[in-house]
Design a protein around this motif. Sequence first.
Motif, PDB file in Angstrom:
ATOM      1  N   PRO A  35       0.838  -1.199   0.000  1.00 40.31           N
ATOM      2  CA  PRO A  35       0.000   0.000   0.000  1.00 40.31           C
ATOM      3  C   PRO A  35       0.871   1.247   0.000  1.00 40.31           C
ATOM      4  O   PRO A  35       2.028   1.220   0.410  1.00 40.31           O
ATOM      5  N   GLU A  36       0.292   2.331  -0.471  1.00 37.80           N
ATOM      6  CA  GLU A  36       1.005   3.602  -0.465  1.00 37.80           C
ATOM      7  C   GLU A  36       1.301   4.006   0.970  1.00 37.80           C
ATOM      8  O   GLU A  36       0.429   3.881   1.835  1.00 37.80           O
ATOM      9  N   PRO A  37       2.505   4.482   1.227  1.00 36.03           N
ATOM     10  CA  PRO A  37       2.809   4.885   2.607  1.00 36.03           C
ATOM     11  C   PRO A  37       2.008   6.127   3.003  1.00 36.03           C
ATOM     12  O   PRO A  37       1.853   7.058   2.211  1.00 36.03           O
ATOM     13  N   ALA A  38       1.476   6.103   4.205  1.00 33.42           N
ATOM     14  CA  ALA A  38       0.709   7.246   4.703  1.00 33.42           C
ATOM     15  C   ALA A  38       1.678   8.331   5.145  1.00 33.42           C
ATOM     16  O   ALA A  38       2.730   8.035   5.701  1.00 33.42           O
ATOM     17  N   PRO A  39       1.332   9.592   4.882  1.00 33.81           N
ATOM     18  CA  PRO A  39       2.227  10.662   5.335  1.00 33.81           C
ATOM     19  C   PRO A  39       2.274  10.677   6.863  1.00 33.81           C
ATOM     20  O   PRO A  39       1.252  10.551   7.533  1.00 33.81           O
ATOM     21  N   SER A  40       3.467  10.804   7.391  1.00 31.29           N
ATOM     22  CA  SER A  40       3.601  10.804   8.847  1.00 31.29           C
ATOM     23  C   SER A  40       3.645  12.228   9.366  1.00 31.29           C
ATOM     24  O   SER A  40       4.232  13.115   8.746  1.00 31.29           O
ATOM     25  N   ARG A  41       2.989  12.433  10.484  1.00 29.83           N
ATOM     26  CA  ARG A  41       2.988  13.738  11.132  1.00 29.83           C
ATOM     27  C   ARG A  41       3.843  13.643  12.380  1.00 29.83           C
ATOM     28  O   ARG A  41       3.830  12.614  13.068  1.00 29.83           O
ATOM     29  N   PRO A  42       4.557  14.690  12.701  1.00 23.64           N
ATOM     30  CA  PRO A  42       5.334  14.633  13.937  1.00 23.64           C
ATOM     31  C   PRO A  42       4.399  14.590  15.145  1.00 23.64           C
ATOM     32  O   PRO A  42       3.368  15.271  15.171  1.00 23.64           O
ATOM     33  N   ALA A  43       4.751  13.780  16.094  1.00 21.85           N
ATOM     34  CA  ALA A  43       3.941  13.659  17.299  1.00 21.85           C
ATOM     35  C   ALA A  43       4.407  14.666  18.330  1.00 21.85           C
ATOM     36  O   ALA A  43       5.598  14.936  18.467  1.00 21.85           O
ATOM     37  N   SER A  44       3.449  15.237  19.034  1.00 21.94           N
ATOM     38  CA  SER A  44       3.834  16.167  20.089  1.00 21.94           C
ATOM     39  C   SER A  44       4.342  15.359  21.280  1.00 21.94           C
ATOM     40  O   SER A  44       3.800  14.299  21.599  1.00 21.94           O
ATOM     41  N   PRO A  45       5.380  15.838  21.930  1.00 25.29           N
ATOM     42  CA  PRO A  45       5.919  15.084  23.065  1.00 25.29           C
ATOM     43  C   PRO A  45       4.931  15.101  24.228  1.00 25.29           C
ATOM     44  O   PRO A  45       4.221  16.088  24.444  1.00 25.29           O
ATOM     45  N   PRO A  46       4.862  13.998  24.954  1.00 22.07           N
ATOM     46  CA  PRO A  46       3.936  13.956  26.087  1.00 22.07           C
ATOM     47  C   PRO A  46       4.439  14.871  27.214  1.00 22.07           C
ATOM     48  O   PRO A  46       5.631  15.026  27.428  1.00 22.07           O
ATOM     49  N   LEU A  47       3.506  15.482  27.879  1.00 20.35           N
ATOM     50  CA  LEU A  47       3.859  16.338  29.001  1.00 20.35           C
ATOM     51  C   LEU A  47       4.063  15.472  30.243  1.00 20.35           C
ATOM     52  O   LEU A  47       3.342  14.492  30.447  1.00 20.35           O
ATOM     53  N   PRO A  48       5.044  15.812  31.069  1.00 23.34           N
ATOM     54  CA  PRO A  48       5.235  15.017  32.288  1.00 23.34           C
ATOM     55  C   PRO A  48       4.026  15.161  33.207  1.00 23.34           C
ATOM     56  O   PRO A  48       3.464  16.251  33.352  1.00 23.34           O
ATOM     57  N   HIS A  49       3.643  14.075  33.792  1.00 19.14           N
ATOM     58  CA  HIS A  49       2.525  14.107  34.714  1.00 19.14           C
ATOM     59  C   HIS A  49       2.721  13.020  35.766  1.00 19.14           C
ATOM     60  O   HIS A  49       3.331  11.992  35.506  1.00 19.14           O
ATOM     61  N   GLY A  50       2.255  13.278  36.935  1.00 19.88           N
ATOM     62  CA  GLY A  50       2.332  12.291  37.998  1.00 19.88           C
ATOM     63  C   GLY A  50       3.729  12.118  38.578  1.00 19.88           C
ATOM     64  O   GLY A  50       4.016  11.093  39.164  1.00 19.88           O
ATOM     65  N   VAL A  51       4.610  13.100  38.403  1.00 23.68           N
ATOM     66  CA  VAL A  51       5.959  12.997  38.932  1.00 23.68           C
ATOM     67  C   VAL A  51       6.017  13.742  40.256  1.00 23.68           C
ATOM     68  O   VAL A  51       5.643  14.914  40.329  1.00 23.68           O
ATOM     69  N   SER A  52       6.462  13.055  41.276  1.00 25.91           N
ATOM     70  CA  SER A  52       6.667  13.734  42.554  1.00 25.91           C
ATOM     71  C   SER A  52       8.060  13.395  43.067  1.00 25.91           C
ATOM     72  O   SER A  52       8.526  12.271  42.922  1.00 25.91           O
ATOM     73  N   VAL A  53       8.716  14.393  43.620  1.00 24.51           N
ATOM     74  CA  VAL A  53      10.071  14.226  44.134  1.00 24.51           C
ATOM     75  C   VAL A  53      10.040  14.510  45.629  1.00 24.51           C
ATOM     76  O   VAL A  53       9.574  15.581  46.045  1.00 24.51           O
ATOM     77  N   PRO A  54      10.518  13.569  46.430  1.00 19.50           N
ATOM     78  CA  PRO A  54      10.548  13.821  47.873  1.00 19.50           C
ATOM     79  C   PRO A  54      11.435  15.027  48.188  1.00 19.50           C
ATOM     80  O   PRO A  54      12.435  15.261  47.510  1.00 19.50           O
ATOM     81  N   PRO A  55      11.089  15.818  49.189  1.00 26.52           N
ATOM     82  CA  PRO A  55      11.874  17.014  49.526  1.00 26.52           C
ATOM     83  C   PRO A  55      13.348  16.712  49.794  1.00 26.52           C
ATOM     84  O   PRO A  55      14.226  17.491  49.403  1.00 26.52           O
ATOM     85  N   ALA A  56      13.646  15.580  50.423  1.00 23.71           N
ATOM     86  CA  ALA A  56      15.046  15.250  50.709  1.00 23.71           C
ATOM     87  C   ALA A  56      15.823  15.044  49.410  1.00 23.71           C
ATOM     88  O   ALA A  56      16.975  15.469  49.283  1.00 23.71           O
ATOM     89  N   SER A  57      15.211  14.409  48.422  1.00 26.45           N
ATOM     90  CA  SER A  57      15.885  14.204  47.129  1.00 26.45           C
ATOM     91  C   SER A  57      16.068  15.520  46.401  1.00 26.45           C
ATOM     92  O   SER A  57      17.096  15.759  45.768  1.00 26.45           O
ATOM     93  N   ALA A  58      15.074  16.384  46.482  1.00 28.37           N
ATOM     94  CA  ALA A  58      15.187  17.690  45.829  1.00 28.37           C
ATOM     95  C   ALA A  58      16.315  18.495  46.454  1.00 28.37           C
ATOM     96  O   ALA A  58      17.084  19.147  45.749  1.00 28.37           O
ATOM     97  N   ARG A  59      16.440  18.435  47.785  1.00 33.22           N
ATOM     98  CA  ARG A  59      17.529  19.162  48.456  1.00 33.22           C
ATOM     99  C   ARG A  59      18.878  18.574  48.071  1.00 33.22           C
ATOM    100  O   ARG A  59      19.851  19.296  47.859  1.00 33.22           O
ATOM    101  N   LEU A  60      18.958  17.253  47.966  1.00 34.16           N
ATOM    102  CA  LEU A  60      20.214  16.608  47.589  1.00 34.16           C
ATOM    103  C   LEU A  60      20.646  17.049  46.192  1.00 34.16           C
ATOM    104  O   LEU A  60      21.793  17.426  45.967  1.00 34.16           O
ATOM    105  N   LEU A  61      19.720  17.036  45.226  1.00 31.17           N
ATOM    106  CA  LEU A  61      20.063  17.459  43.870  1.00 31.17           C
ATOM    107  C   LEU A  61      20.370  18.943  43.808  1.00 31.17           C
ATOM    108  O   LEU A  61      21.234  19.375  43.041  1.00 31.17           O
TER     109      LEU A  61
END
Length: 69
Positions: A35-61
């Motif tokens: 079959p003829e190849p379908a034109p591809s569209r660039p995909a938008s990158p997914p937005l980060p969601h559901g990420v939580s960083v403990p305060p101690a790790s944030a202070r360490l970094l």
Amino acid sequence: MTNLKDPAPGPADDEGGLDSLRGDCARMAPHWAAPEPAPSRPASPPLPHGVSVPPASARLLDALPDYGG
């Protein structure tokens, strides 16, 4: 002991061998057009969601010079 001079019997080749198979494939190729190849569209990158960083790790970094501090 195994007799290495005589080849082991293999499956019966009723179809004519590899050359016959290649010929069959070459004759069938036009019937199976891709079959003829379908034109591809660039995909938008997914937005980060559901990420939580403990305060101690944030202070360490934050204290590491390579990461922010």
